[in-house]
Motif scaffolding. Structure first.
Motif, PDB file in Angstrom:
ATOM      1  N   ASP A  78     101.107  84.022 101.801  1.00  0.00           N
ATOM      2  CA  ASP A  78     100.840  82.847 100.330  1.00  0.00           C
ATOM      3  C   ASP A  78     100.949  81.500 101.277  1.00  0.00           C
ATOM      4  O   ASP A  78     101.788  81.361 102.110  1.00  0.00           O
ATOM      5  CB  ASP A  78     102.181  82.911  99.887  1.00  0.00           C
ATOM      6  CG  ASP A  78     101.998  82.407  98.548  1.00  0.00           C
ATOM      7  OD1 ASP A  78     100.938  82.497  98.491  1.00  0.00           O
ATOM      8  OD2 ASP A  78     102.544  81.131  98.610  1.00  0.00           O
ATOM      9  N   LEU A  79      99.010  81.567 101.604  1.00  0.00           N
ATOM     10  CA  LEU A  79      98.612  79.867 102.034  1.00  0.00           C
ATOM     11  C   LEU A  79      98.746  79.173 100.871  1.00  0.00           C
ATOM     12  O   LEU A  79      98.846  79.139  99.956  1.00  0.00           O
ATOM     13  CB  LEU A  79      97.321  79.917 103.035  1.00  0.00           C
ATOM     14  CG  LEU A  79      97.889  81.434 104.169  1.00  0.00           C
ATOM     15  CD1 LEU A  79      96.403  80.903 104.602  1.00  0.00           C
ATOM     16  CD2 LEU A  79      98.702  80.644 105.768  1.00  0.00           C
ATOM     17  N   THR A  80      99.376  77.886 101.156  1.00  0.00           N
ATOM     18  CA  THR A  80      99.582  76.866 100.499  1.00  0.00           C
ATOM     19  C   THR A  80      98.223  75.593 100.961  1.00  0.00           C
ATOM     20  O   THR A  80      98.621  75.212 102.343  1.00  0.00           O
ATOM     21  CB  THR A  80     100.748  76.346  99.832  1.00  0.00           C
ATOM     22  OG1 THR A  80     101.405  75.747 100.842  1.00  0.00           O
ATOM     23  CG2 THR A  80     101.763  77.392  99.236  1.00  0.00           C
ATOM     24  N   THR A  81      98.221  74.412  99.630  1.00  0.00           N
ATOM     25  CA  THR A  81      97.504  73.156 100.166  1.00  0.00           C
ATOM     26  C   THR A  81      98.336  72.394  99.063  1.00  0.00           C
ATOM     27  O   THR A  81      98.129  72.619  98.711  1.00  0.00           O
ATOM     28  CB  THR A  81      95.853  73.534 100.196  1.00  0.00           C
ATOM     29  OG1 THR A  81      95.751  73.640  99.562  1.00  0.00           O
ATOM     30  CG2 THR A  81      95.830  74.138 101.774  1.00  0.00           C
ATOM     31  N   THR A  82      98.326  71.429  99.318  1.00  0.00           N
ATOM     32  CA  THR A  82      98.853  70.494  98.153  1.00  0.00           C
ATOM     33  C   THR A  82      98.429  69.115  98.448  1.00  0.00           C
ATOM     34  O   THR A  82      97.996  68.278  99.347  1.00  0.00           O
ATOM     35  CB  THR A  82     100.493  70.249  98.940  1.00  0.00           C
ATOM     36  OG1 THR A  82     101.280  71.608  99.176  1.00  0.00           O
ATOM     37  CG2 THR A  82     101.571  69.279  97.927  1.00  0.00           C
ATOM     38  N   SER A  83      97.865  68.158  97.451  1.00  0.00           N
ATOM     39  CA  SER A  83      97.410  66.469  97.368  1.00  0.00           C
ATOM     40  C   SER A  83      98.495  66.222  96.588  1.00  0.00           C
ATOM     41  O   SER A  83      99.191  66.666  95.591  1.00  0.00           O
ATOM     42  CB  SER A  83      95.894  67.281  97.099  1.00  0.00           C
ATOM     43  OG  SER A  83      94.964  67.441  97.979  1.00  0.00           O
ATOM     44  N   ASN A  84      97.850  64.785  96.431  1.00  0.00           N
ATOM     45  CA  ASN A  84      99.697  64.211  95.941  1.00  0.00           C
ATOM     46  C   ASN A  84      98.621  63.013  94.987  1.00  0.00           C
ATOM     47  O   ASN A  84      97.575  62.877  96.048  1.00  0.00           O
ATOM     48  CB  ASN A  84     100.028  63.447  96.932  1.00  0.00           C
ATOM     49  CG  ASN A  84     101.642  64.405  97.645  1.00  0.00           C
ATOM     50  OD1 ASN A  84     101.940  65.148  96.494  1.00  0.00           O
ATOM     51  ND2 ASN A  84     101.326  64.976  98.853  1.00  0.00           N
ATOM     52  N   ALA A  85      99.092  62.382  94.280  1.00  0.00           N
ATOM     53  CA  ALA A  85      98.045  61.464  93.772  1.00  0.00           C
ATOM     54  C   ALA A  85      99.243  60.334  93.065  1.00  0.00           C
ATOM     55  O   ALA A  85     100.601  61.045  91.869  1.00  0.00           O
ATOM     56  CB  ALA A  85      96.752  62.013  92.465  1.00  0.00           C
TER      57      ALA A  85
END
Length: 99
Positions: A78-85
């Motif tokens: 399980d690979l993840t990427t996270t973005s914030n705004a």
């Protein structure tokens, strides 16, 4: 090949939503006032007391990644990427005077 399996939204108001896959793509043809067909959230409180009068939102996408080469193949865990705004939410109030 990389394919999103789910997206977990942390919405800044204490709520979270988990969407299957990447969610529904945005198109200009859909009115902004219409709810999401598969993965939406309604803010019930104002962000007035929060920094910049906005909610801190993040989206974490979980990916299924498969590979092959040199006669071998496999799957990454399980690979993840996270973005914030930071999201400003407008509020509308109405007063019914009964007449």
């Amino acid at each position: 090949m990389a394919r999103p399996t789910k997206t977990v939204w942390t919405l800044g108001d204490g709520g979270s939503v988990t969407c299957r896959g990447p969610g529904t793509p945005y198109t200009r043809a859909v009115e902004a006032s219409r709810p999401s067909p598969d993965c939406g959230h309604t803010y019930r409180t104002t962000p007035a007391g929060r920094p910049h009068r906005a909610y801190a939102v993040s989206a974490t996408v979980h990916w299924k990644v498969t590979w092959q080469g040199a006669g071998q193949s496999g799957t990454f865990p399980d690979l993840t990427t996270t973005s914030n705004a930071t999201v400003r939410v407008a509020e509308s109030q109405a007063l019914n005077t009964g007449g």
